[in-house]
Design a protein around this motif. Structure first.
Motif, PDB file in Angstrom:
ATOM      1  N   PRO A  39      45.865  36.524  36.790  1.00  0.00           N
ATOM      2  CA  PRO A  39      45.819  37.753  37.595  1.00  0.00           C
ATOM      3  C   PRO A  39      45.964  39.044  36.793  1.00  0.00           C
ATOM      4  O   PRO A  39      45.662  40.123  37.313  1.00  0.00           O
ATOM      5  CB  PRO A  39      47.002  37.577  38.562  1.00  0.00           C
ATOM      6  N   GLN A  69      42.072  30.986  45.698  1.00  0.00           N
ATOM      7  CA  GLN A  69      43.351  31.647  45.994  1.00  0.00           C
ATOM      8  C   GLN A  69      43.379  33.074  45.445  1.00  0.00           C
ATOM      9  O   GLN A  69      43.891  33.990  46.073  1.00  0.00           O
ATOM     10  CB  GLN A  69      44.512  30.846  45.394  1.00  0.00           C
ATOM     11  N   LYS A  92      41.808  35.539  47.814  1.00  0.00           N
ATOM     12  CA  LYS A  92      42.293  35.634  49.188  1.00  0.00           C
ATOM     13  C   LYS A  92      43.042  36.933  49.456  1.00  0.00           C
ATOM     14  O   LYS A  92      43.117  37.398  50.586  1.00  0.00           O
ATOM     15  CB  LYS A  92      43.169  34.428  49.516  1.00  0.00           C
ATOM     16  N   ASP A  93      43.597  37.522  48.410  1.00  0.00           N
ATOM     17  CA  ASP A  93      44.331  38.776  48.573  1.00  0.00           C
ATOM     18  C   ASP A  93      43.465  39.997  48.276  1.00  0.00           C
ATOM     19  O   ASP A  93      43.971  41.093  48.055  1.00  0.00           O
ATOM     20  CB  ASP A  93      45.566  38.780  47.654  1.00  0.00           C
ATOM     21  N   GLY A  94      42.162  39.815  48.248  1.00  0.00           N
ATOM     22  CA  GLY A  94      41.267  40.923  47.926  1.00  0.00           C
ATOM     23  C   GLY A  94      40.655  40.750  46.550  1.00  0.00           C
ATOM     24  O   GLY A  94      40.818  39.721  45.900  1.00  0.00           O
ATOM     25  N   LYS A  95      39.942  41.763  46.082  1.00  0.00           N
ATOM     26  CA  LYS A  95      39.279  41.680  44.776  1.00  0.00           C
ATOM     27  C   LYS A  95      40.309  41.667  43.664  1.00  0.00           C
ATOM     28  O   LYS A  95      41.111  42.596  43.535  1.00  0.00           O
ATOM     29  CB  LYS A  95      38.320  42.852  44.587  1.00  0.00           C
ATOM     30  N   PRO A  96      40.340  40.619  42.840  1.00  0.00           N
ATOM     31  CA  PRO A  96      41.327  40.541  41.761  1.00  0.00           C
ATOM     32  C   PRO A  96      40.954  41.424  40.575  1.00  0.00           C
ATOM     33  O   PRO A  96      39.848  41.970  40.498  1.00  0.00           O
ATOM     34  CB  PRO A  96      41.294  39.070  41.360  1.00  0.00           C
TER      35      PRO A  96
END
Length: 434
Positions: free
Chosen positions: A282, A308, A311-315
């Motif tokens: 990340p 995964q 899932k929280d948006g564009k990494p």
């Protein structure tokens, strides 16, 4: 004395490398009295005329050559009986796609010598293109980063870098990357990219080549554990790129928490280790994958983790330069090696499908399978500088002798996978894959 053949490379459209350059052929002809037949090629980086001037015969027929040198795998229909072939065969891991070729070589009573297995007493490779894979792979990764960021509306100096094959020489592209580095020093990078982090897996020839290109930029090296706090700093300079090199102890850990990491134990018993690399992903902007990998080892990046990650948006992770290029391997989302003419794809973790080019949701992957061929003249000279010293001993070898008596240089003997159609003792394990 045997006539030596140099074959035309026909596996890839843009494969332009040669195993032996004209200057070395000329020395072997003059000093050793060898004869060479070079298969005609309009795309080869060294022209037919250059080989003719060196003293070779340019032809479209190598049937009269008992020993043939190439670079990449030879199509099965072009294999001939009782020949000695020297090329990168890509069979030592039991690669399924090349087992039919290996089987056919056995049926034809051929001898196969693989450059990848030409090693010294310590097991260190002696003939390789690895550094040039790293050089071209890093150039392509920076080019890919510029193109992908532009898709997001972020304009950077990396747009000044073209794909490697567009440059005539390594010196030319070095100057371009250096100018990009100077632009970054003077004008900085867009604030949304801070901190821009490039992670390198491995520290061998491939990684060293990639880091050589990165060093032309304003780079500051940090340790892997420093990544976790780097993004917390609010006043980071915008004209610095952070570089991290990951060694084996960062990539994996023992499955048993009571055991400490041991490098030799990991090499000997990789099944006792699991990946711990995903904790760093990340924090990376670019991942440049340079490690040797086979299925015994844990993966660096799985499809599940990639899903995964999104899932929280564009990494933060934007580009993967997968120089290792093992399909479905250490970077599981690399489903195939790409071609120079079609070098990148975007992997969508939600659909688990890839789309060629720079557009789409997901991670951009650059996985060109023949990266050194994007610097064909420089790479061929580097390769030939080592190989030519083994040509005369191979040409003068009496291959009618049993393998245990045949007089080959030690490194070449170690690299002999097949001898007159039979697997040599070090490679008998391949029988189970055929």
């Amino acid at each position: 004395m045997k006539k030596i053949g140099i074959r035309y490379e026909d596996k890839y459209v843009m494969e332009r490398r040669v195993p032996l350059v004209p200057a070395h052929l000329k020395r072997l002809i003059q000093d050793e009295g060898l004869e060479f037949a070079v298969e005609t090629s309009a795309k080869r980086v060294f022209s037919d005329e250059e080989y003719e001037k060196a003293g070779a015969v340019v032809t479209d027929d190598l049937s009269g050559c008992p020993v043939i040198f190439g670079v990449k795998e030879i199509p099965i229909p072009r294999l001939e009986a009782d020949k000695t072939y020297i090329f990168f065969s890509h069979v030592i891991k039991g690669q399924p796609h090349n087992m039919p070729m290996l089987k056919r070589l056995m049926e034809l009573n051929c001898t196969l010598i693989d450059y990848e297995r030409v090693v010294d007493e310590m097991g260190k490779r002696l003939i390789f293109f690895g550094r040039y894979a790293g050089l071209a792979g890093m150039i392509n990764s920076l080019w890919s980063l510029g193109q992908r960021l532009e898709e997001f509306g972020v304009i950077t100096p990396f747009l000044d870098i073209a794909q490697t094959h567009n440059y005539h020489s390594l010196d030319e592209v070095r100057k371009v990357v250096s100018k990009v580095g100077q632009k970054i020093i003077e004008k900085g990078l867009p604030p949304e990219l801070k901190p821009l982090v490039i992670g390198f897996t491995g520290y061998g020839n491939v990684s060293q080549g990639a880091q050589e290109i990165a060093s032309l930029l304003p780079v500051k090296e940090i340790l892997p554990d420093e990544l976790f706090n780097l993004h917390k700093h609010t006043h980071l300079p915008d004209n610095i790129i952070y570089k991290v090199v990951f060694k084996e102890e960062h990539l994996v850990k023992p499955k048993n928490p009571d055991h400490a990491f041991d490098l030799q134990d990991y090499y000997q018993h990789p099944e006792n280790y699991c990946s711990q690399f995903e904790q760093y992903i990340p924090y990376l902007t670019v991942l440049v994958n340079c490690i040797y990998w086979d299925p015994r080892y844990p993966r660096l990046l799985t499809k599940e983790f990639t899903e995964q990650l999104f899932k929280d948006g564009k990494p933060r992770l934007t580009v993967i330069g997968d120089i290792t290029c093992d399909p479905d391997g250490s970077v599981e989302i690399t489903h195939r090696g790409t071609e120079i003419e079609n070098p990148v794809f975007v992997y969508n973790p939600a659909t688990r499908k890839a789309t060629d080019g720079f557009k789409g949701k997901g991670l951009l992957v650059m996985a060109v399978d023949i990266l050194p061929s994007e610097l064909p003249r420089d790479a061929s000279r580097f390769f030939s500088e080592v190989l030519w010293r083994y040509v005369a001993p191979i040409a003068k070898t009496d291959f009618s002798q049993p393998f245990e008596k045949v007089k080959l240089p030690g490194p070449i003997r170690k690299a002999t996978i097949l001898y007159k159609g039979e697997l040599t003792p070090d490679y008998e394990y391949l029988q189970k894959y055929i």
